[in-house]
Design a protein around this motif. Structure first.
Motif, short mmCIF file in Angstrom:
data_model
loop_
_atom_site.label_atom_id
_atom_site.label_comp_id
_atom_site.label_asym_id
_atom_site.label_seq_id
_atom_site.Cartn_x
_atom_site.Cartn_y
_atom_site.Cartn_z
N GLU A 54 0.85 -1.19 0.00
CA GLU A 54 0.00 0.00 0.00
C GLU A 54 0.89 1.24 0.00
OE1 GLU A 54 -3.24 0.68 3.12
OE2 GLU A 54 -2.73 -1.44 3.31
N PRO A 55 0.80 2.08 -1.00
CA PRO A 55 1.66 3.27 -1.01
C PRO A 55 1.38 4.21 0.16
CG PRO A 55 0.41 3.06 -3.08
CD PRO A 55 -0.03 1.95 -2.20
N ALA A 56 0.14 4.22 0.65
CA ALA A 56 -0.19 5.16 1.73
C ALA A 56 0.43 4.77 3.05
CB ALA A 56 -1.71 5.27 1.87
N SER A 57 0.67 3.47 3.25
CA SER A 57 1.18 3.04 4.55
C SER A 57 2.44 2.19 4.45
CB SER A 57 0.10 2.20 5.25
OG SER A 57 -0.09 1.01 4.50
N GLY A 121 -3.02 3.94 -4.26
CA GLY A 121 -2.86 5.12 -3.42
C GLY A 121 -3.74 6.29 -3.84
N LYS A 122 -4.49 6.12 -4.90
CA LYS A 122 -5.33 7.22 -5.38
C LYS A 122 -6.60 7.33 -4.56
CE LYS A 122 -5.84 5.45 -9.65
NZ LYS A 122 -6.28 5.70 -11.02
N PRO A 332 -6.03 7.54 1.05
CA PRO A 332 -6.85 7.29 -0.13
C PRO A 332 -8.30 6.93 0.17
CG PRO A 332 -4.74 6.18 -0.31
CD PRO A 332 -4.78 6.78 1.05
N GLY A 340 -4.27 11.62 -3.02
CA GLY A 340 -3.82 10.52 -2.18
C GLY A 340 -2.30 10.38 -2.25
N ALA A 341 -1.86 9.11 -2.23
CA ALA A 341 -0.42 8.84 -2.19
C ALA A 341 0.12 8.60 -3.61
CB ALA A 341 -0.16 7.61 -1.34
N GLY A 376 4.29 7.62 4.66
CA GLY A 376 3.72 7.15 3.38
C GLY A 376 4.25 7.98 2.23
N CYS A 377 3.84 7.57 1.01
CA CYS A 377 4.38 8.21 -0.20
C CYS A 377 3.56 9.42 -0.60
CB CYS A 377 4.35 7.22 -1.36
SG CYS A 377 5.55 5.95 -1.21
#
Ligand code: NAI
Length: 793
Positions: A54-57, A121-122, A332, A340-341, A376-377
Motif C-alpha cells: 500500500e503506497p499510503a502506509s 494510493g489514489k 486514499p 492521495g499517495a 507514506g508516499c
C-alpha cells in the motif's frame, strides 16, 4: 456568524470508506496470487514472487507471482487455442459476454474501487466516481461494437492473439481500455499488469470467469518489465498494445521491428494548458486542479505545463495559489481528500529529484502550507514558475503533482511554446472566444485537445498521441481499427524476389546510347544528384534503356527540407487538393500511350497489361481526388453537454519507398492517398524500374502541384529508406518491398517514433482496388485529433 462564514471556517473531518470487503478478498486468497491462464489460477509461485504494498502506509497487501518464460508461453498457448472459436462466435454472442463483463463490474464496483485505492494510493473518490464507472462504460460501448462488428467492419478480421502491457496509474481503467476493444473484435488477450498495481486485474480475471467468459480468451500474467519483455518477444503474439513510458515504448518498437507484429503505443506527455487573457479565470484555475492534481498528477495526459498570457499571469497565479491552499492530501480511503499517495517510494524519489533540480536551475517553487500525512508516499501540490522552456522540469514528464508555469504574449507564441516538445498527447485551451480556442486547437500538435475542460475521457472518443507520445487510438470506431486487419491483406502471399536490374540478367544485350540522365525532383525542380553518380536501368533483356540519378543522404536531406517548406499543402482546402489530383490524373491520361510504352520497355509486360496499369493509375488518382474532400472525420457525442470532433490530420512529411513491381501504379497508390490528405511526400520509385517515376516529373510540372509537395529521389531503395527512417524531420515512412526493408524501416524509426506502414514482403495486387486502394491507405495517411467542445454552463 452567518451561513457564508461557515463555509470559510469549517474544515472537513475524515470520512473513511470501509476496506473490510477488499481485505476479506485478499485474505480469502491468503494474500497470494498465481497467474490467470486458460480460465484458472496457477499455483502461487512462492519462490518467484514480488511484494505488492500500500503506497499510503507501506504495508504489504499481497505476494504476487513473477511471470517467467513458461508462464508467458502457457498464457500465449491458451490465448491461441481460444482465439479461433472466440472469433467465430457471432458479434451478438461476443456482445453478450462483454455486456456481462460490464454488468459484473457495476455489481462489484465498490469492491474494485476500494482495492484500486489501496493498491495504487489514489483517492477512493476518483476510483469510485471516475475509474470504475468509466471502465464499465468501456465494456458497454465495446459490447456495442461487437454487436455491430459484422455490419460495420465486413472487410476486416481480428488481429489474433494480443499481448497487452499496462501501467500503474490507472490499473483498472487501462485494463478496460485494452481488453474491451480486443475482445469485442474477436481477439484473445494476454494481459501483463504493472508490478506496483496488479491486484484489480486479478480480481477482474476472477469476475470474468464468473461472468462466463470462455477459458483462454483472457489471460493475466503478473510480473515486472522482464515479464513484459517476454510477452513482447513471443513469436505467438500477433500484436502488442502498450501503455507506459516513452523509453519502454521505444524499446518495444525496436524489439518488434520486422516481426510482423502490429503495435500500438500510448506513451508519455508534457501537455500544455493554455490560458488566454479572455478565459474565465476561476474556471481555468479549477481546470488546473483537474489537470495536474487529479490522480496525484500521475496521468499521461496531465496538463503539466501551464502557458498563461502575460497580462493576466499575476492574477491567475494568485488565484491558483489560493486554490492550492484549499487542497487536501490524505489517506486514499478518506472520501473528502483531493489527493492521495504517489504510487511507490521510487516514484516519490524521482519527483523530489526532478523538483530539486528545477529549483537549482532557477525555478520558483510554491507549495501550500497544508496538512500532510506524517508517513507514506505523499507529495504536496506544487507550482513552479519562472521556468525556462528548456529546463528539464519544463520538458520532461514528472508524473507527479507538479505543474510548471510560463507566460506568453501572443497566440502565435502560445502555439510555438505549446508545440515545443517531443510529446504530442494532449492539450487544454481556455478562452471564451470560440474563434481563438478552435484556431489554437487545430494548431496544437496533440491527439486530444480539450477546450475549456481537461482530462475528460470517454469510450466513444478516440484517445492517443502524436510524435513521441506514441501511435494508435483507443476508444470509438477509430480504436477498433487497431484491433483489426484488412481481410484481403491477411490472405496475401509473399512477393517474389525482384529481378535484379543488371546487364547480366539476360544475355545478348545491346547498348543503346543514352543521351539523357534523369535527375532527381526536389522542391519542384529537377536537381542533379549530390554525389554526381547515376545508375543504368536495363530492360528485362539486359539492354540499357536509361539512366537515373543515384540519390544519397544529402539528396534526402534536401528533399525533406523542400517538403517541410511546403507546409501550406496541409492547410489548403481539400477541394483544392482534389482539383490538383484530378488534374494530375487527366494529364496522365493525355500521355497514356507514352507511360504504357515505358512500362513495356522496363518490365517486358504485354501492351494490354501496360495499358491496364496506366489506366488503373489514372483511376487511382481520381479515387483519391474524390476522397480528398470526403475523408473528413466524425462528431462523437460523449455523455456530456457538448461534442468531440474527430478530425483526421495529415502526418506531415512522409517518405514512401515504392514497391519494385507495378512501377507506375505502385507509386501512384502510395503518393495519392498521402497527397489527398495533405501530406508532403518524398518518394523513392521502384528500384529496378524507376523510369515511370522520373517520367512523372513532367506531369508534376504541368499539374499545379506546389513545389515541395512531391519530391522524387531515385537510387538504392534500402539505403535511401534507411536514411529516411532515421531522419528526425520525417514524420512517417511507408515502405513496400522485402521483409528486410520492413525491418530496417521499423527499427530505424525509433528515434522520433515515426509512424510506419510496411508490407513485410507481402505481394499486394495493386490492380485490385480491394487490396491496392481504399480507406486503409487514408487511415494510415492520417491521425485523428479529438477536439472536445463542451458548451453551456
Ligand atoms: P514503464 O513504462 O517502465 O512501465 C509500464 C509497463 O511496462 C509496466 O507494466 C512494466 O512492467 C512494463 N515494462 C517495463 N519494461 C518493459 C519492457 N522492456 N518490455 C515490456 N514491458 C515492460 O513505467 P514505470 O517505470 O512504471 O514509470 C516510469 C515513468 O514512465 C513514469 O515516471 C512516467 O513518467 C512514465 N509513465 C507513463 C505512463 C503513461 O501512461 N504514459 C504510465 C506509467 C509510467
Amino acid at each position: 456568524m452567518n451561513v457564508a462564514s461557515y463555509f470559510d471556517t469549517m474544515s472537513y473531518g475524515p470520512s473513511s470508506e470501509s476496506d473490510a470487503q477488499a481485505r476479506e478478498w485478499l485474505a480469502g486468497n491468503k494474500q497470494q496470487f498465481g497467474h490467470f491462464i486458460g480460465g484458472g489460477f496457477t499455483k502461487h509461485a512462492a519462490k518467484s514472487c514480488f511484494d505488492v504494498s500500500e503506497p499510503a502506509s507501506g504495508k504489504l497487501l499481497a505476494k504476487v507471482s513473477l511471470g517467467k518464460k513458461a508462464d508467458v508461453d502457457a498464457a500465449v498457448r491458451a490465448a491461441r487455442k481460444a482465439q479461433a472459436d472466440w472469433a467465430a462466435l457471432s458479434g451478438h454472442a461476443r456482445a453478450r459476454k462483454l455486456y456481462a463483463l460490464a454488468r459484473m463490474i457495476q455489481r462489484h464496483a465498490r469492491l474494485i474501487a476500494v482495492l484500486e485505492a489501496l493498491d495504487n494510493g489514489k483517492p477512493i473518490r476518483e476510483t469510485r466516481d471516475i475509474d470504475i464507472p468509466l471502465a464499465a462504460r468501456h465494456f458497454y460501448h465495446h459490447a456495442g461494437w461487437a454487436q455491430l462488428s459484422e455490419s460495420q467492419f465486413p472487410d476486416q478480421a481480428p488481429v489474433g492473439v494480443v499481448g497487452q502491457i499496462i501501467p500503474w496509474n490507472f490499473p483498472f481503467l487501462m485494463l478496460a481500455w485494452k481488453i474491451a476493444p480486443a475482445l469485442a473484435l474477436g481477439n484473445t488477450v494476454v494481459l501483463k499488469p504493472a508490478e506496483y498495481t496488479p491486484l484489480t486485474a486479478l480480481l477482474f480475471a476472477e469476475l470474468a470467469k464468473a461472468a462466463g467468459l470462455p477459458d483462454g480468451v483472457l489471460n493475466v500474467v503478473t510480473g515486472d518489465g522482464s515479464t513484459g519483455a517476454l510477452l513482447v518477444e513471443h513469436s505467438g503474439v500477433d500484436k502488442i498494445a502498450f501503455t507506459g513510458s516513452t523509453a519502454v515504448g521505444k524499446e518495444i518498437r525496436k524489439v518488434t521491428a520486422g516481426s510482423g507484429k502490429s503495435l500500438t503505443l500510448e506513451l508519455g506527455g508534457k501537455s500544455p494548458f493554455i490560458v488566454f487573457d479572455d478565459a474565465d479565470l476561476d474556471a481555468a484555475v479549477e481546470g488546473v486542479v483537474d489537470a495536474i492534481w487529479f490522480n496525484q498528477g500521475e496521468v499521461c495526459c496531465a496538463g503539466s505545463r501551464i502557458l498563461v498570457q502575460e497580462g493576466i499571469a499575476e492574477d491567475f497565479h494568485d488565484r491558483l495559489r489560493r486554490r492550492m491552499s484549499k487542497l487536501r492530501v490524505g489517506a486514499p480511503l478518506d472520501k473528502s481528500i483531493d489527493m492521495g499517495a504517489v504510487v511507490a517510494p521510487d516514484q516519490l524519489k524521482r519527483i523530489k529529484g526532478m523538483v530539486e533540480a528545477g529549483v537549482k536551475a532557477g525555478a520558483e517553487i510554491f507549495q501550500p502550507e497544508i496538512e500532510m500525512p506524517g508517513s507514506g508516499c505523499f507529495y504536496p501540490p506544487t507550482l513552479m514558475s519562472n521556468v525556462q522552456p528548456t529546463a528539464a522540469v519544463a520538458t520532461d514528464e514528472i508524473f507527479g503533482p507538479v505543474v510548471v508555469s510560463m507566460t506568453f504574449r501572443t497566440p502565435d507564441e502560445a502555439i510555438q511554446l505549446a508545440n515545443h516538445t517531443r510529446y504530442g498527447l494532449a492539450g487544454s485551451i481556455w478562452s471564451e472566444s470560440i474563434n481563438q480556442a478552435l484556431d489554437a486547437a487545430v494548431q496544437l500538435e496533440a491527439g486530444v485537445v480539450w477546450i475549456n475542460t481537461t482530462n475528460v475521457l470517454d469510450a466513444a472518443v478516440g484517445f492517443g498521441g502524436k510524435k513521441e507520445s506514441g501511435f494508435g487510438r483507443e476508444g470509438g470506431r477509430e480504436g477498433c481499427y487497431d484491433y483489426l486487419k484488412p481481410l484481403v491483406w491477411s490472405k496475401l502471399g509473399e512477393r517474389a524476389a525482384a529481378a535484379p536490374n543488371s546487364p547480366t540478367a539476360a544475355s545478348g544485350y545491346e547498348i543503346k546510347t543514352v543521351d539523357r540522365t534523369a535527375k532527381l525532383f526536389i522542391g519542384g525542380k529537377q536537381a542533379r544528384p549530390d554525389g554526381n553518380y547515376s545508375r543504368e536501368i536495363f530492360s528485362p533483356k539486359g539492354r540499357v534503356i536509361g539512366e537515373v540519378g543515384e540519390g544519397n543522404r544529402k539528396d534526402i536531406r534536401n528533399a525533406v527540407e523542400a517538403a517541410r517548406g511546403a507546409k501550406s499543402w496541409g492547410t489548403r482546402t481539400a477541394h483544392n487538393r482534389a482539383q490538383i489530383l484530378f488534374y494530375l490524373g487527366e494529364n496522365l491520361s493525355v500521355r497514356e500511350r507514352e507511360f504504357a510504352d515505358r512500362l513495356r520497355e522496363m518490365t517486358g509486360v504485354s501492351a494490354a497489361k501496360a495499358q491496364a496499369e496506366v489506366e488503373a493509375s489514372i483511376s487511382r488518382l481520381f479515387t483519391y481526388a474524390s476522397w480528398a474532400d470526403k475523408y473528413d472525420g466524425q462528431i462523437h457525442l460523449p455523455p456530456m453537454r457538448g461534442a468531440a470532433l474527430a478530425v483526421p490530420e495529415a502526418l506531415g512529411v512522409v517518405g514512401t519507398v515504392c514497391p519494385p513491381e507495378a512501377p507506375l501504379l505502385g507509386m501512384v497508390s502510395l503518393i495519392a492517398p498521402l497527397m489527398a490528405t495533405g501530406n508532403r511526400v518524398i518518394a523513392i520509385p521502384s528500384e529496378p524500374h524507376p523510369l515511370s517515376g522520373t517520367d512523372f516529373y513532367s506531369l508534376l510540372e504541368t499539374s499545379d502541384v506546389p513545389d515541395g509537395v512531391l519530391n522524387i529521389v531515385t537510387g538504392d531503395s534500402l539505403e535511401l529508406a534507411k536514411v529516411l527512417s532515421a531522419h528526425n524531420d520525417v514524420d512517417a515512412v511507408w515502405a513496400f518491398g522485402s521483409p528486410e526493408l520492413s525491418k530496417e524501416v521499423e527499427e530505424r524509426s525509433v528515434g522520433n517514433l515515426k509512424r510506419t506502414f510496411v508490407d513485410y514482403g507481402r505481394q499486394i495486387d495493386w490492380l485490385d482496388p480491394k487490396s491496392g486502394e481504399g480507406e486503409l491507405f487514408l487511415h494510415r495517411a492520417t491521425e485523428l485529433k479529438n477536439i472536445w467542445i463542451p458548451y453551456g454552463e
